[in-house]
Scaffold this motif. Structure first.
Motif, PDB file in Angstrom:
ATOM      1  N   GLN A  34      59.154 -30.341 -19.297  1.00 25.95           N
ATOM      2  CA  GLN A  34      58.200 -30.906 -20.246  1.00 25.95           C
ATOM      3  C   GLN A  34      56.886 -30.138 -20.251  1.00 25.95           C
ATOM      4  O   GLN A  34      56.317 -29.881 -21.303  1.00 25.95           O
ATOM      5  CB  GLN A  34      57.931 -32.372 -19.906  1.00 25.95           C
ATOM      6  CG  GLN A  34      59.187 -33.223 -19.905  1.00 25.95           C
ATOM      7  CD  GLN A  34      59.854 -33.226 -21.267  1.00 25.95           C
ATOM      8  OE1 GLN A  34      59.329 -33.779 -22.224  1.00 25.95           O
ATOM      9  NE2 GLN A  34      61.008 -32.592 -21.363  1.00 25.95           N
ATOM     10  N   TRP A  35      56.393 -29.801 -19.071  1.00 27.02           N
ATOM     11  CA  TRP A  35      55.157 -29.043 -18.934  1.00 27.02           C
ATOM     12  C   TRP A  35      55.054 -28.467 -17.526  1.00 27.02           C
ATOM     13  O   TRP A  35      55.717 -28.933 -16.609  1.00 27.02           O
ATOM     14  CB  TRP A  35      53.916 -29.867 -19.274  1.00 27.02           C
ATOM     15  CG  TRP A  35      53.772 -31.180 -18.569  1.00 27.02           C
ATOM     16  CD1 TRP A  35      54.032 -32.415 -19.083  1.00 27.02           C
ATOM     17  CD2 TRP A  35      53.316 -31.417 -17.217  1.00 27.02           C
ATOM     18  NE1 TRP A  35      53.777 -33.394 -18.148  1.00 27.02           N
ATOM     19  CE2 TRP A  35      53.332 -32.803 -16.994  1.00 27.02           C
ATOM     20  CE3 TRP A  35      52.905 -30.582 -16.181  1.00 27.02           C
ATOM     21  CZ2 TRP A  35      52.955 -33.375 -15.780  1.00 27.02           C
ATOM     22  CZ3 TRP A  35      52.526 -31.157 -14.964  1.00 27.02           C
ATOM     23  CH2 TRP A  35      52.555 -32.532 -14.781  1.00 27.02           C
ATOM     24  N   ASN A  37      51.769 -26.843 -14.994  1.00 22.96           N
ATOM     25  CA  ASN A  37      50.369 -26.481 -14.818  1.00 22.96           C
ATOM     26  C   ASN A  37      50.268 -25.723 -13.500  1.00 22.96           C
ATOM     27  O   ASN A  37      50.562 -26.261 -12.437  1.00 22.96           O
ATOM     28  CB  ASN A  37      49.458 -27.707 -14.798  1.00 22.96           C
ATOM     29  CG  ASN A  37      47.992 -27.335 -14.866  1.00 22.96           C
ATOM     30  OD1 ASN A  37      47.601 -26.235 -14.484  1.00 22.96           O
ATOM     31  ND2 ASN A  37      47.172 -28.261 -15.337  1.00 22.96           N
ATOM     32  N   ASN A  93      47.354 -35.421 -15.710  1.00 22.12           N
ATOM     33  CA  ASN A  93      47.815 -36.350 -16.719  1.00 22.12           C
ATOM     34  C   ASN A  93      49.333 -36.218 -16.807  1.00 22.12           C
ATOM     35  O   ASN A  93      49.852 -35.126 -17.066  1.00 22.12           O
ATOM     36  CB  ASN A  93      47.161 -36.016 -18.061  1.00 22.12           C
ATOM     37  CG  ASN A  93      47.591 -36.934 -19.165  1.00 22.12           C
ATOM     38  OD1 ASN A  93      48.772 -37.029 -19.501  1.00 22.12           O
ATOM     39  ND2 ASN A  93      46.628 -37.612 -19.754  1.00 22.12           N
ATOM     40  N   THR A  96      50.641 -34.883 -20.380  1.00 23.07           N
ATOM     41  CA  THR A  96      50.312 -33.531 -20.860  1.00 23.07           C
ATOM     42  C   THR A  96      50.299 -32.466 -19.772  1.00 23.07           C
ATOM     43  O   THR A  96      50.372 -31.283 -20.075  1.00 23.07           O
ATOM     44  CB  THR A  96      48.921 -33.530 -21.518  1.00 23.07           C
ATOM     45  OG1 THR A  96      47.936 -33.803 -20.500  1.00 23.07           O
ATOM     46  CG2 THR A  96      48.829 -34.556 -22.635  1.00 23.07           C
ATOM     47  N   ALA A  98      47.652 -31.827 -18.021  1.00 25.53           N
ATOM     48  CA  ALA A  98      46.265 -31.372 -17.860  1.00 25.53           C
ATOM     49  C   ALA A  98      45.673 -31.937 -16.574  1.00 25.53           C
ATOM     50  O   ALA A  98      45.915 -33.094 -16.218  1.00 25.53           O
ATOM     51  CB  ALA A  98      45.423 -31.811 -19.050  1.00 25.53           C
TER      52      ALA A  98
END
Length: 168
Positions: A34-35, A37, A93, A96, A98
Motif C-alpha cells: 500500500q505504501w 516510507n 499515518n 498514507t 506519512a
C-alpha cells in the motif's frame, strides 16, 4: 526494517540514497504493498528494530539513528532538532504512511548499535512504552538517566513511556 540499496515493493520503488535507512511499509490482506516510507536523506543512517500499531492502525517504530545528524535537519521528512546517535521513535499515518512525529533520546554513546530502541508497545490512549539500551547517559525529555557505574563498552537498559504526541 532497514534498507541499504534500492528496493522494490511491488510497484513502489525506494531509490538508493546511501547508507542504512530505517523504513516502515504497509501491505494489505491480498499481499499488495500500500505504501512505504523510508528515511530518505541518506546522511544519517539508522535501523528500525520494532513496530507496533495503535487502535486506529497507525504504526510506530523504534530503532537507532546514526551519529551524523546535525541540529535542524530532518528525519522521515520532519524537522529533527536533536543530534547524535540515539534511540528514536516515530509515528506514521496508517492510511498514507506519512510521518506524524519523530523524536529521539540523545545519548552520550557513540559506539555503533549501542544506543537502540529495541521494543515498543502502544497503549489504547496512543502513548507507548519503549525498551532498549544506551551507552553512557540517556536523555528522555526532561529526565537524564546516568548509570551508577559503567565501564567502556557497557550499555544500560531502559524502559520509557512516550506520549501520543511524541513527548517523553
Amino acid at each position: 526494517g532497514q534498507l541499504y540499496h534500492r528496493q522494490d515493493f511491488g510497484s513502489i520503488i525506494v531509490p538508493n540514497t546511501g547508507g542504512f535507512r530505517p523504513f516502515v511499509a504497509k501491505i494489505n490482506g491480498n499481499g499488495d504493498w500500500q505504501w512505504v516510507n523510508a528515511e530518505s536523506s541518506g546522511r544519517f543512517g539508522g535501523w528500525a528494530f520494532a513496530v507496533a500499531t495503535d487502535a486506529a492502525g497507525n504504526p510506530y517504530i523504534t530503532g537507532t539513528m546514526g551519529g551524523g545528524q546535525d541540529s535542524g535537519n530532518t528525519f522521515f521528512g520532519l524537522p529533527f532538532p536533536k543530534a547524535g546517535e540515539s534511540p528514536f521513535v516515530a509515528k506514521f499515518n496508517g492510511a498514507t504512511g506519512a510521518a506524524t512525529w519523530v523524536t529521539n533520546a540523545p545519548t552520550q554513546g557513540f559506539y555503533a548499535l549501542s544506543n537502540i530502541g529495541k521494543e515498543i508497545a502502544v497503549l489504547s490512549d496512543g502513548s507507548a512504552y519503549v525498551g532498549g539500551h544506551f551507552y553512557g547517559r540517556g536523555v528522555f525529555g526532561s529526565t537524564t538517566l546516568t548509570p551508577l557505574q559503567y565501564a567502556d563498552g557497557d550499555v544500560t537498559m531502559f524502559l520509557a513511556r512516550i506520549s501520543s504526541a511524541g513527548q517523553w
